[in-house]
Design a protein around this motif. Sequence first.
Motif, short mmCIF file in Angstrom:
data_model
loop_
_atom_site.label_atom_id
_atom_site.label_comp_id
_atom_site.label_asym_id
_atom_site.label_seq_id
_atom_site.Cartn_x
_atom_site.Cartn_y
_atom_site.Cartn_z
N ASN A 61 10.36 2.48 1.22
CA ASN A 61 8.94 2.68 1.50
C ASN A 61 8.72 2.66 3.01
O ASN A 61 9.20 1.77 3.72
CB ASN A 61 8.10 1.58 0.85
CG ASN A 61 6.61 1.84 0.99
OD1 ASN A 61 6.05 2.66 0.28
ND2 ASN A 61 5.98 1.13 1.91
N ILE A 62 7.96 3.63 3.52
CA ILE A 62 7.66 3.74 4.95
C ILE A 62 6.15 3.89 5.11
O ILE A 62 5.54 4.75 4.46
CB ILE A 62 8.36 4.95 5.59
CG1 ILE A 62 9.88 4.87 5.40
CG2 ILE A 62 8.04 5.04 7.08
CD1 ILE A 62 10.62 6.14 5.82
N GLU A 63 5.56 3.07 5.96
CA GLU A 63 4.13 3.18 6.25
C GLU A 63 3.91 4.23 7.34
O GLU A 63 4.55 4.19 8.38
CB GLU A 63 3.56 1.84 6.69
CG GLU A 63 3.56 0.79 5.58
CD GLU A 63 2.96 -0.52 6.04
OE1 GLU A 63 2.37 -0.57 7.15
OE2 GLU A 63 3.06 -1.51 5.29
N LEU A 64 3.00 5.17 7.09
CA LEU A 64 2.69 6.22 8.04
C LEU A 64 1.23 6.13 8.48
O LEU A 64 0.36 5.79 7.69
CB LEU A 64 2.89 7.61 7.42
CG LEU A 64 4.28 7.97 6.87
CD1 LEU A 64 4.22 9.35 6.24
CD2 LEU A 64 5.32 7.92 7.97
N VAL A 65 0.99 6.44 9.75
CA VAL A 65 -0.37 6.63 10.25
C VAL A 65 -0.45 8.07 10.75
O VAL A 65 0.28 8.45 11.66
CB VAL A 65 -0.72 5.66 11.39
CG1 VAL A 65 -2.12 5.97 11.94
CG2 VAL A 65 -0.65 4.21 10.91
N LYS A 66 -1.33 8.86 10.13
CA LYS A 66 -1.54 10.24 10.61
C LYS A 66 -2.58 10.19 11.73
O LYS A 66 -3.64 9.60 11.58
CB LYS A 66 -2.04 11.12 9.46
CG LYS A 66 -2.25 12.60 9.85
CD LYS A 66 -0.94 13.30 10.11
CE LYS A 66 -1.10 14.78 10.39
NZ LYS A 66 -1.57 15.55 9.25
N ASN A 69 13.37 15.49 0.45
CA ASN A 69 12.28 16.45 0.30
C ASN A 69 11.46 16.22 -0.97
O ASN A 69 10.41 16.85 -1.15
CB ASN A 69 12.82 17.88 0.30
CG ASN A 69 13.36 18.28 1.67
OD1 ASN A 69 12.73 18.02 2.69
ND2 ASN A 69 14.54 18.88 1.69
N GLU A 70 11.90 15.31 -1.81
CA GLU A 70 11.17 14.99 -3.04
C GLU A 70 10.35 13.71 -2.88
O GLU A 70 10.09 12.99 -3.84
CB GLU A 70 12.15 14.87 -4.20
CG GLU A 70 12.92 16.17 -4.47
CD GLU A 70 14.02 15.99 -5.52
OE1 GLU A 70 14.00 14.96 -6.23
OE2 GLU A 70 14.88 16.88 -5.61
N PHE A 71 9.92 13.41 -1.65
CA PHE A 71 9.17 12.18 -1.38
C PHE A 71 7.84 12.17 -2.14
O PHE A 71 7.32 13.21 -2.55
CB PHE A 71 8.92 12.02 0.11
CG PHE A 71 8.08 13.11 0.74
CD1 PHE A 71 6.70 13.10 0.61
CD2 PHE A 71 8.67 14.11 1.49
CE1 PHE A 71 5.92 14.09 1.20
CE2 PHE A 71 7.89 15.11 2.08
CZ PHE A 71 6.51 15.09 1.93
N THR A 72 7.30 10.98 -2.29
CA THR A 72 5.97 10.80 -2.89
C THR A 72 5.12 9.94 -1.96
O THR A 72 5.65 9.20 -1.13
CB THR A 72 6.04 10.15 -4.27
OG1 THR A 72 6.70 8.87 -4.16
CG2 THR A 72 6.81 11.03 -5.25
N CYS A 73 3.81 10.02 -2.11
CA CYS A 73 2.87 9.27 -1.28
C CYS A 73 1.92 8.47 -2.15
O CYS A 73 1.59 8.87 -3.27
CB CYS A 73 2.07 10.21 -0.38
SG CYS A 73 3.07 11.14 0.79
#
Length: 327
Positions: free
Chosen positions: A2-7, A295-299
């Motif tokens: 799991n990786i936290e992203l900030v757009k 490439n099969e990541f989920t959010c």
Amino acid sequence: MNIELVKCHGSGNDFFIIDEINHDYQFTEEQRVELSRAICNRDSELGSDGILFVLKSEVADGMMRMFNPDGSEASMCGNGLRCVARYVCELLDKEAAIIETMKANLKVNKEGDIFPKIPTYKVEISPVSFQLSDLPLQLDQPALLNEKIPQLTEEVDFFALAVPNPHLVAIVEKEQVESNLQKTISEYVNGPNELFPDGVNVSFVKPLKTNAIYVRTFERGVGFTNACGTAMSASSLVTCLAGINENGQEIQVYNNGGKVNCVVHEQDSSYSIDLIGNATYEYKVDLQIEWGAINEFTCSNKIEFTEEKRQYEKLQSHAIEFISEWL
């Protein structure tokens, strides 16, 4: 994993921030490349102009590493640096900080709003070099300042400089902005060619009025982009060298993503540029990946920063109206 992203975005130039100060992700270099190619892909659920990895630094308040959608690493990114400046300053509860980048440790600080209710940061763009070997540009001369490159075109003159990303800048007329000339040149110098072995960012600059310019940039590794921070900085410096604007005065730089302000400083024949503009958050999201099938990541757990996005849309509308009036 799991990786936290900030757009986030600076002048419409959008990125994902990945915080490695608070998280022990321990990415390999290959994994950084894989991540960039996967989640920057505009055909995916996400998509961006790059990833900003924010790391601990032994010599500064934080370190920025920026990766393009093709997996290449940029030595600097002015719009991204503003976003990192905000992230680090808020994380450390500071108004000013030092950010380590590939080529220099740069000063950043919070500024008064460039437009109502828009978080605004000033970042230092340096070092600046006119040595063709620093781009590199393979011509039999040490520098290129307002000269033609016959192999490219006889129609415009170019300035070549590294800030520290390599830039090729031309001051042009409206007809050249609207033509295919920039696209043709940019695609050539960023493909196999005898001039720029590592490619180059190409900007066309149109002066609009006193202390106001329009900049459109083809960014290596990206293509035409809403805005490029180092290109806007380099373009501002070029207009000062050409006598259109003056050192020490604030230059309004309009682009397809909005606007920034730049101030060119010269001391002992050395230059630096202040790049002042928004650092807007769009959303936060948790990314779930498997390295064997990235490439099969989920959010999940997406949180929108709706008000920030609305305010920036107002700035964009203002910029579009100004460009339409003066271009």
